[in-house]
Design a protein around this motif. Structure first.
Motif, PDB file in Angstrom:
ATOM      1  N   ALA A   1      -6.433  13.408  -2.700  1.00 37.60           N
ATOM      2  CA  ALA A   1      -6.329  13.200  -4.660  1.00 37.60           C
ATOM      3  C   ALA A   1      -6.646  12.421  -4.841  1.00 37.60           C
ATOM      4  O   ALA A   1      -5.141  11.222  -5.172  1.00 37.60           O
ATOM      5  CB  ALA A   1      -5.306  14.415  -5.095  1.00 37.60           C
ATOM      6  N   SER A   2      -7.115  11.035  -4.834  1.00 42.11           N
ATOM      7  CA  SER A   2      -7.601   9.592  -5.423  1.00 42.11           C
ATOM      8  C   SER A   2      -8.820   9.322  -6.187  1.00 42.11           C
ATOM      9  O   SER A   2      -9.793   9.677  -6.214  1.00 42.11           O
ATOM     10  CB  SER A   2      -7.895   8.797  -4.432  1.00 42.11           C
ATOM     11  N   ALA A   3      -8.162   9.446  -8.017  1.00 43.19           N
ATOM     12  CA  ALA A   3      -9.173   9.174  -8.335  1.00 43.19           C
ATOM     13  C   ALA A   3      -9.973   7.796  -8.576  1.00 43.19           C
ATOM     14  O   ALA A   3     -11.665   7.553  -8.707  1.00 43.19           O
ATOM     15  CB  ALA A   3      -8.647   9.140 -10.002  1.00 43.19           C
ATOM     16  N   GLN A   4      -9.510   6.643  -7.829  1.00 41.36           N
ATOM     17  CA  GLN A   4     -10.569   5.716  -7.340  1.00 41.36           C
ATOM     18  C   GLN A   4     -11.338   5.362  -6.352  1.00 41.36           C
ATOM     19  O   GLN A   4     -12.456   5.424  -6.617  1.00 41.36           O
ATOM     20  CB  GLN A   4      -9.171   4.613  -6.312  1.00 41.36           C
TER      21      GLN A   4
ATOM     22  N   LYS B   1       0.381   1.830  -2.779  1.00 43.85           N
ATOM     23  CA  LYS B   1       0.800   1.455  -4.530  1.00 43.85           C
ATOM     24  C   LYS B   1       0.896  -0.245  -4.166  1.00 43.85           C
ATOM     25  O   LYS B   1       0.954  -0.311  -3.221  1.00 43.85           O
ATOM     26  CB  LYS B   1       1.423   2.631  -5.344  1.00 43.85           C
TER      27      LYS B   1
ATOM     28  N   THR C   1      -7.446  -0.667  -9.418  1.00 41.83           N
ATOM     29  CA  THR C   1      -8.779   0.158  -9.770  1.00 41.83           C
ATOM     30  C   THR C   1      -9.841  -1.263  -8.840  1.00 41.83           C
ATOM     31  O   THR C   1     -10.926  -0.464  -9.672  1.00 41.83           O
ATOM     32  CB  THR C   1      -8.688   0.349 -10.998  1.00 41.83           C
TER      33      THR C   1
ATOM     34  N   ARG D   1      -6.906  12.086 -11.559  1.00 43.76           N
ATOM     35  CA  ARG D   1      -7.393  11.532 -12.698  1.00 43.76           C
ATOM     36  C   ARG D   1      -8.646  11.713 -13.422  1.00 43.76           C
ATOM     37  O   ARG D   1      -9.835  11.789 -12.017  1.00 43.76           O
ATOM     38  CB  ARG D   1      -6.561  10.555 -13.627  1.00 43.76           C
TER      39      ARG D   1
ATOM     40  N   SER E   1      -6.640   2.973 -17.451  1.00 44.42           N
ATOM     41  CA  SER E   1      -7.500   3.736 -16.213  1.00 44.42           C
ATOM     42  C   SER E   1      -8.739   3.649 -17.110  1.00 44.42           C
ATOM     43  O   SER E   1      -9.964   3.366 -16.415  1.00 44.42           O
ATOM     44  CB  SER E   1      -7.258   5.166 -15.953  1.00 44.42           C
TER      45      SER E   1
ATOM     46  N   VAL F   1       1.054  10.461 -10.191  1.00 43.87           N
ATOM     47  CA  VAL F   1       1.242   9.365  -8.731  1.00 43.87           C
ATOM     48  C   VAL F   1       1.935   8.184  -9.918  1.00 43.87           C
ATOM     49  O   VAL F   1       3.221   7.604  -9.111  1.00 43.87           O
ATOM     50  CB  VAL F   1       0.408   9.215  -8.619  1.00 43.87           C
ATOM     51  N   ASP F   2       1.471   7.617 -11.038  1.00 43.10           N
ATOM     52  CA  ASP F   2       2.019   6.213 -10.881  1.00 43.10           C
ATOM     53  C   ASP F   2       3.747   6.477 -11.751  1.00 43.10           C
ATOM     54  O   ASP F   2       4.198   5.429 -12.582  1.00 43.10           O
ATOM     55  CB  ASP F   2       1.260   5.609 -12.348  1.00 43.10           C
TER      56      ASP F   2
ATOM     57  N   ARG G   1     -12.431   1.622 -16.363  1.00 39.49           N
ATOM     58  CA  ARG G   1     -13.943   2.538 -16.938  1.00 39.49           C
ATOM     59  C   ARG G   1     -14.682   1.599 -17.637  1.00 39.49           C
ATOM     60  O   ARG G   1     -16.027   1.515 -17.212  1.00 39.49           O
ATOM     61  CB  ARG G   1     -13.699   3.213 -16.600  1.00 39.49           C
TER      62      ARG G   1
ATOM     63  N   ARG H   1     -11.706  -1.452  -5.456  1.00 39.11           N
ATOM     64  CA  ARG H   1     -12.365   0.223  -4.994  1.00 39.11           C
ATOM     65  C   ARG H   1     -13.187   0.450  -6.195  1.00 39.11           C
ATOM     66  O   ARG H   1     -14.171   1.623  -5.592  1.00 39.11           O
ATOM     67  CB  ARG H   1     -11.083   1.831  -5.588  1.00 39.11           C
TER      68      ARG H   1
HETATM   69  C1  S3P Z   1      -6.043   5.258 -11.267  1.00 35.88           C
HETATM   70  C2  S3P Z   1      -5.364   6.122 -10.067  1.00 35.88           C
HETATM   71  C3  S3P Z   1      -4.742   6.279  -9.388  1.00 35.88           C
HETATM   72  C4  S3P Z   1      -3.593   4.866 -10.390  1.00 35.88           C
HETATM   73  C5  S3P Z   1      -3.665   4.342 -10.744  1.00 35.88           C
HETATM   74  C6  S3P Z   1      -4.767   4.409 -11.136  1.00 35.88           C
HETATM   75  C7  S3P Z   1      -7.656   4.423 -11.448  1.00 35.88           C
HETATM   76  O1  S3P Z   1      -4.957   5.664  -7.990  1.00 35.88           O
HETATM   77  O2  S3P Z   1      -2.322   5.231  -9.353  1.00 35.88           O
HETATM   78  O3  S3P Z   1      -2.727   3.309 -11.328  1.00 35.88           O
HETATM   79  O4  S3P Z   1      -7.610   4.322 -12.637  1.00 35.88           O
HETATM   80  O5  S3P Z   1      -8.316   5.342 -11.235  1.00 35.88           O
HETATM   81  P1  S3P Z   1      -5.097   6.577  -6.932  1.00 35.88           P
HETATM   82  O6  S3P Z   1      -6.543   6.611  -7.071  1.00 35.88           O
HETATM   83  O7  S3P Z   1      -5.073   6.205  -5.635  1.00 35.88           O
HETATM   84  O8  S3P Z   1      -3.831   7.579  -6.895  1.00 35.88           O
END
Ligand code: S3P
Length: 443
Positions: free
Chosen positions: A177-180, A354, A106, A205, A29, A326-327, A33, A109
Motif C-alpha cells: 500500500a503506497s500512495a507514491q 523510509k 515523493t 492516502r 503530500s 505510516v508516518d 501534488r 517517485r
Molecule cells: C507519501 C506517501 C507515503 C508517506 C510519505 C508521503 C505521499 O509513502 O510515507 O511521507 O505523499 O504519497 P509511501 O507511498 O511510500 O507509503
C-alpha cells in the motif's frame, strides 16, 4: 527551549503545559501534488498554503528545471503562495543536468510518473538517504506502460528515465500500500490510451484521486482501487493546501504527554487516510477529537482537539490500518511507551525503507528510555510503562530523519530532563518551524 551545539541540539523540558489554538504548516503530500500537477497542466494554477520545506522545494526546483514557471513567494504565515504555469501539451523541456530530489521520496517517485509520457531523458538522483530507498516498485509498473529506465531494473537512484509517447494503460496489483506508487502509475495513466487501474492491498492516502479532478482529470476510486482513463488534457486549478495532519500529530502527542495541556489545531486535513493516528490514540484512551468544517477540493478539513491524558493503555493496530499511520508510527510508539500494557503495530515492514530504517530506530530509541520494544517478523511490540521515568542525559541520533528528530525531541519537551538530538536541523524537510510553534503554545 533549545540550544544548538556543533552537532546536537539540546531540547529542554517545557516550562508549562501547551494550550490554545493553532495551525500547522501546509500538508506535504498535497503541496507536492499541487506543484507537480500544476506543472503538468495547461495554463496557470494559483496555489495557497503550500508548505515551505526542503522536500517541497525539491519538487519546485525539479519542475522549474523541466520548464514550468513557478512564481511562489513566502507569505506572512510562512507558507508559499502564488502561481505555477505548466508545460501542458508541449511537455516538459529536457533539463540541463540531473534532477536532484534531495531527501524527497515523493519528488523522485512521483516525477517518474510525470516524466513517463514524454520523450526526454532525465537522470533522477537524491541525497544519501534517498539513494538507499527502493525505486523498483515504481519503475516496474512504469516499464510495463512503456517507459524505459537505465540501468534497467536498478533498485536505487541515480536512475535515468526515458519516457514513451505511446504509453500503454495497465491494470496493476501493487505489492504494497503506497500512495507514491499509486500516484506515479495514475499520473502516467493520464496520458496512456485507455483505463489505468491500480489495485492496492490496503488503502493508502488518496490525495491524488481527490486532486486530479480539480485539474480536469476524472478519477474513479474506492477503498483499494483507483483508476484514470486517458489521454486527458490537464488544466490549471486553484488549490488551497490545508494543514498537515502528520505535523499536527507531533503537537497532538506533545499535548497528550505534557500534563495539563489542552490544544486545538485548526484548518488541518482530516482525510481518513491520514488521521489514523487520531483513531489509534482514541483506542489508547486519549482525549482527542476531530471536528469537520469543510472540504477543499473534496479534502475534508477541520480541527483536532486534544487534552493531556493520564491513563493511556496499549492497543493492537492491524496491518490493514498501517498505511493510514505510516508516518506517525515513531511518535505513536513514544506514546505507547507511556501507556499501560502492550501495543502491537502489525505489518510495519514499510518502516524499514523510509528516510531511515524507522523500525530499527524506534526499537533503539525506546530501548534508551528503558522500554521493552521488539520486532517479531514484521510486527512491532512495545511494552509500555505509565510510570516511566525517563533517564537523564539521553542523546538521540535523528539519523537525518525529520520524523525521528521530532519524536525524540518530544522526549525532552514533555519530560523532566533535557535531551540531545543529533542533526535536529533535518526537521526542515517537513516542519521547519516545529520548535518555534511548540514554544508559542507554552502557557
Ligand atoms: C507519501 C506517501 C507515503 C508517506 C510519505 C508521503 C505521499 O509513502 O510515507 O511521507 O505523499 O504519497 P509511501 O507511498 O511510500 O507509503
Amino acid at each position: 527551549m533549545s540550544t544548538e551545539g556543533s552537532r546536537t541540539t539540546t531540547i529542554m523540558p517545557l516550562s508549562s503545559p501547551l494550550a490554545g489554538c493553532t495551525r500547522v504548516p501546509g500538508d506535504k503530500s498535497i503541496s507536492h501534488r499541487a506543484v507537480l500537477f500544476s506543472a503538468m497542466a495547461e495554463g496557470t494554477s494559483h496555489l495557497e498554503g503550500v508548505l515551505d520545506s526542503a522536500d517541497v522545494r525539491a519538487s519546485i526546483e525539479a519542475v522549474r528545471s523541466l520548464g514550468a514557471t513557478v512564481d511562489l513567494s513566502e507569505q506572512p504565515d510562512g507558507s508559499l503562495a502564488g502561481s505555477v504555469t505548466g508545460w501542458g501539451s508541449h511537455g516538459p523541456q529536457q533539463p540541463e543536468g540531473p534532477i536532484d530530489c534531495h531527501n524527497s521520496g515523493t519528488t523522485a517517485r512521483l516525477l517518474m510518473g510525470v516524466l513517463a509520457p514524454w520523450p526526454i531523458t532525465v537522470e533522477l538522483t537524491g541525497d544519501r538517504s534517498l539513494q538507499k530507498r527502493p525505486m523498483r516498485r515504481i519503475t516496474a509498473p512504469l516499464m510495463k506502460m512503456g517507459a524505459r529506465f537505465e540501468p534497467a531494473g536498478k533498485e536505487t537512484l541515480p536512475i535515468t528515465e526515458t519516457g514513451c509517447a505511446a504509453l500503454r494503460a495497465i491494470t496493476y496489483d501493487a505489492p504494497m500500500a503506497s500512495a507514491q506508487l499509486k500516484t506515479a502509475v495514475l499520473l502516467a495513466g493520464v496520458y496512456a490510451e485507455g483505463t489505468t487501474t491500480l489495485n492496492e492491498p490496503a488503502p493508502s492516502r488518496n490525495h491524488t484521486e481527490l486532486m486530479l479532478p480539480e485539474y480536469g482529470v476524472p478519477t474513479t476510486a474506492s477503498a483499494r482501487v483507483a483508476s484514470v482513463t486517458g489521454p486527458v488534457v490537464m488544466y490549471g486549478s486553484d488549490i488551497d493546501v490545508p494543514g498537515d495532519a502528520s505535523s499536527a500529530a507531533f503537537l497532538v502527542c506533545a499535548a497528550l504527554l505534557k500534563e495539563g495541556s489542552e490544544l486545538t489545531i485548526e484548518h488541518v486535513s482530516l482525510n481518513a487516510a491520514r488521521i489514523g493516528f487520531v483513531r489509534t490514540l482514541e483506542r489508547m484512551g486519549a482525549e482527542v477529537a476531530v471536528a469537520y468544517e469543510s472540504s477543499e477540493g473534496k479534502e475534508p478539513i477541520g480541527s483536532i482537539t486534544v487534552k493531556s491524558t493520564a491513563h493511556l493503555h496499549g492497543c493492537e493496530v492491524p496491518a490493514q490500518h498501517i498505511a493510514s499511520i505510516v508516518d506517525e508510527i515513531p511518535v505513536l510508539s513514544l506514546v505507547a511507551a507511556h501507556a499501560r500494557g502492550l501495543t502491537v503495530f502489525r505489518g510495519v515492514e514499510e518502516l524499514r525503507v523510509k528516510e531511515t530504517n524507522r523500525l530499527a530506530a524506534v526499537v533503539e530509541g525506546l530501548d534508551r528510555l528503558g522500554i521493552d520494544t521488539w520486532v517479531e517478523g514484521d510486527d512491532l511490540y512495545i511494552e509500555g510503562d505509565p510510570d516511566l521515568e525517563v533517564p537523564a542525559d539521553l542523546v538521540f541520533d535523528s539519523q537525518g530523519d525529520h520524523r525521528l528528530a521530532m519524536t525524540w525531541a518530544l522526549v525532552g519537551l514533555t519530560g523532566e530532563h533535557s535531551v540531545e538530538v543529533a542533526d535536529f536541523g533535518c526537521v526542515a524537510v517537513s516542519y521547519p518551524g516545529f520548535l518555534k510553534d511548540v514554544e508559542g503554545l507554552v502557557r
